[in-house]
Design a protein around this motif. Structure first.
Motif, PDB file in Angstrom:
ATOM      1  N   LYS A   1       0.861  -1.173   0.000  1.00 41.58           N
ATOM      2  CA  LYS A   1       0.000   0.000   0.000  1.00 41.58           C
ATOM      3  C   LYS A   1       0.900   1.226   0.000  1.00 41.58           C
ATOM      4  O   LYS A   1       1.862   1.295   0.761  1.00 41.58           O
ATOM      5  N   TYR A   2       0.595   2.147  -0.863  1.00 41.91           N
ATOM      6  CA  TYR A   2       1.371   3.378  -0.972  1.00 41.91           C
ATOM      7  C   TYR A   2       0.541   4.547  -0.483  1.00 41.91           C
ATOM      8  O   TYR A   2      -0.692   4.535  -0.546  1.00 41.91           O
TER       9      TYR A   2
ATOM     10  N   PHE B   1      -3.359  10.477  -1.546  1.00 40.57           N
ATOM     11  CA  PHE B   1      -3.647   9.300  -2.354  1.00 40.57           C
ATOM     12  C   PHE B   1      -3.190   8.068  -1.586  1.00 40.57           C
ATOM     13  O   PHE B   1      -2.064   8.023  -1.096  1.00 40.57           O
ATOM     14  N   ILE B   2      -4.058   7.058  -1.510  1.00 41.82           N
ATOM     15  CA  ILE B   2      -3.748   5.825  -0.780  1.00 41.82           C
ATOM     16  C   ILE B   2      -4.165   4.644  -1.648  1.00 41.82           C
ATOM     17  O   ILE B   2      -5.257   4.647  -2.213  1.00 41.82           O
ATOM     18  N   GLY B   3      -3.299   3.650  -1.743  1.00 45.68           N
ATOM     19  CA  GLY B   3      -3.683   2.456  -2.494  1.00 45.68           C
ATOM     20  C   GLY B   3      -2.487   1.657  -2.954  1.00 45.68           C
ATOM     21  O   GLY B   3      -1.369   1.864  -2.524  1.00 45.68           O
ATOM     22  N   GLY B   4      -2.726   0.743  -3.859  1.00 48.29           N
ATOM     23  CA  GLY B   4      -1.682  -0.128  -4.371  1.00 48.29           C
ATOM     24  C   GLY B   4      -2.319  -1.279  -5.106  1.00 48.29           C
ATOM     25  O   GLY B   4      -3.520  -1.244  -5.385  1.00 48.29           O
TER      26      GLY B   4
ATOM     27  N   PHE C   1       1.764   2.096  -8.074  1.00 51.37           N
ATOM     28  CA  PHE C   1       1.388   3.507  -8.138  1.00 51.37           C
ATOM     29  C   PHE C   1       0.318   3.722  -9.203  1.00 51.37           C
ATOM     30  O   PHE C   1      -0.613   4.503  -9.022  1.00 51.37           O
TER      31      PHE C   1
ATOM     32  N   MET D   1      -2.941   2.797  -7.780  1.00 54.32           N
ATOM     33  CA  MET D   1      -3.335   3.749  -6.749  1.00 54.32           C
ATOM     34  C   MET D   1      -3.923   5.006  -7.386  1.00 54.32           C
ATOM     35  O   MET D   1      -5.030   5.434  -7.035  1.00 54.32           O
TER      36      MET D   1
ATOM     37  N   ARG E   1      -7.463   4.864  -9.110  1.00 51.01           N
ATOM     38  CA  ARG E   1      -8.634   4.915  -8.225  1.00 51.01           C
ATOM     39  C   ARG E   1      -9.192   6.327  -8.092  1.00 51.01           C
ATOM     40  O   ARG E   1     -10.356   6.518  -7.735  1.00 51.01           O
ATOM     41  N   TYR E   2      -8.349   7.336  -8.346  1.00 49.94           N
ATOM     42  CA  TYR E   2      -8.741   8.730  -8.165  1.00 49.94           C
ATOM     43  C   TYR E   2      -8.957   9.459  -9.491  1.00 49.94           C
ATOM     44  O   TYR E   2      -9.190  10.668  -9.500  1.00 49.94           O
TER      45      TYR E   2
ATOM     46  N   ASP F   1      -8.383   2.401   3.005  1.00 49.90           N
ATOM     47  CA  ASP F   1      -8.415   1.550   1.822  1.00 49.90           C
ATOM     48  C   ASP F   1      -9.320   2.082   0.726  1.00 49.90           C
ATOM     49  O   ASP F   1      -9.311   1.574  -0.373  1.00 49.90           O
TER      50      ASP F   1
END
Length: 179
Positions: free
Chosen positions: A18-19, A32-35, A38, A41, A44-45, A96
């Motif tokens: 997770k970044y 920004f959060i996710g994985g 990159f 992540m 998702r946005y 998450d």
């Protein structure tokens, strides 16, 4: 061996990656959060980025982090904006979903707004007062920001000011002589 999951278990460890990326413009603050990559992540946005927007007339911005030790994860952050310092504790955990935040209990510390008497030894000098005073003339905007464990350090063209993070009161003010 991260590529192979450490023990022949395929890429299970990769799914756990997770970044966290934080960035800022003069008026917007993004998290920004996710994985596990990159690319995934940021994807998702793509349609609806989440951000905090603050007004301001600065054409620059600074985002700083504080960690007690150089090789440890940051514990706090501070964002220099046109209206003040947006700051908060960094809490990493179960975030998450798009829109989840890492900055916990974010607050805005408004810049000092007017001059008042500050005692320095045996003399009294003019110095900016705390942000809690109302109806005062606005001081110049800070040029830069630094964070310590307990203070914000604001660099102005003619002075350095330390603001206590808990009380948001000025703890130290040093004018620069132009001799």
């Amino acid at each position: 061996d991260r590529k192979n999951g450490g023990g022949g278990g395929g890429n299970d460890d990769t799914r756990l990656l997770k970044y966290f990326v934080m960035c800022a413009t003069p008026t917007r603050h993004y998290q920004f959060i996710g994985g596990p990559t990159f690319e995934m992540m940021f994807a998702r946005y793509a349609n609806s980025p989440y951000f905090l927007e603050l007004p301001g007339d600065l054409d620059y911005s600074e985002l700083h982090f504080y960690s007690r030790f150089i090789d440890t994860r940051a514990k706090t952050c501070g964002w220099l904006t046109g209206v003040g310092i947006y700051y908060g504790n960094l809490v990493f955990g179960s975030q998450d979903q798009p829109g989840d935040r890492v900055v916990d209990d974010g607050k805005l510390c408004v810049y000092p707004t007017h001059m008042s008497a500050v005692h320095t030894g045996d003399s009294t000098t003019a110095a900016p007062s705390s942000s809690s005073h109302q109806g005062a003339e606005k001081m110049q905007s800070p040029v830069s920001l630094a964070l310590t464990e307990f203070h914000f350090l604001l660099l102005y063209r003619d002075r350095m000011v330390a603001i206590n993070q808990l009380s948001e009161e000025i703890a130290w003010d040093q004018s620069f002589d132009e001799h």
